[in-house]
Design a protein around this motif. Sequence first.
Motif: not given
Length: 206
Positions: A103-109, A160-162, A193-195, A197-206
């Motif tokens: 269970s759980g969400d996993f991420d990398s970057s 979980n982005n920790k 995947l985006v935490t 807020r400014k980048e999330l707004a930019a992503l949603r406008h693409k």
Amino acid sequence: MKLALILPLVLAGFVGAARAEEADDIREATKAEADTFNARMYAGRPGDKAYACFVRRYDAEHLARHPKQKVASMKLLISAEVDKEDKQLHNSFRLGFRYRHRSGDFDSSGSCNHAVFTKDGTETRLGCGVDCEGGGIGVALSKDDRSAIVRLARVRVWQNNKPDDDAERSLVAGADDGIFRLDRTDTSECASLVTDRKELAALRHK
């Protein structure tokens, strides 16, 4: 950037590329090759900022055919942004996935650089690495540019982005977890995947 600097990131991102002798089959992409790949990745010239999102949710039939596959679903966000200091376009990645039996969400970057693999033609790919010897992924595009081909040997991930040592793990390629084909989709699918807020707004406008 010199090949000596990007090569560790590139090698970390490709299955079987850890052997030193295979470095002879990799060279740094020229600016023209990198620009061509970016135009394919972002479906046009990226400008100052661009995103590309690829997703795959494996159905029961696929998982039944691949009983050793550990990953049940995967998202990949590739980003490009012009650096204010060096005025160059830089690529980065964010990877999110869920395990099949955990269970759980996993991420990398991490950050990415262009490289050309010359052993079987001249295919340009992104070699993306995680800091502090965290492994990485390689990203190529299908011939029709509708899918991303993700290759990995090992990549450090967090649950979980920790970003702490207790949550840190690695996704290691097994019999059915070395290559993933993800389908291009709307960038909103990668919003989780985006935490920032400014980048999330930019992503949603693409």
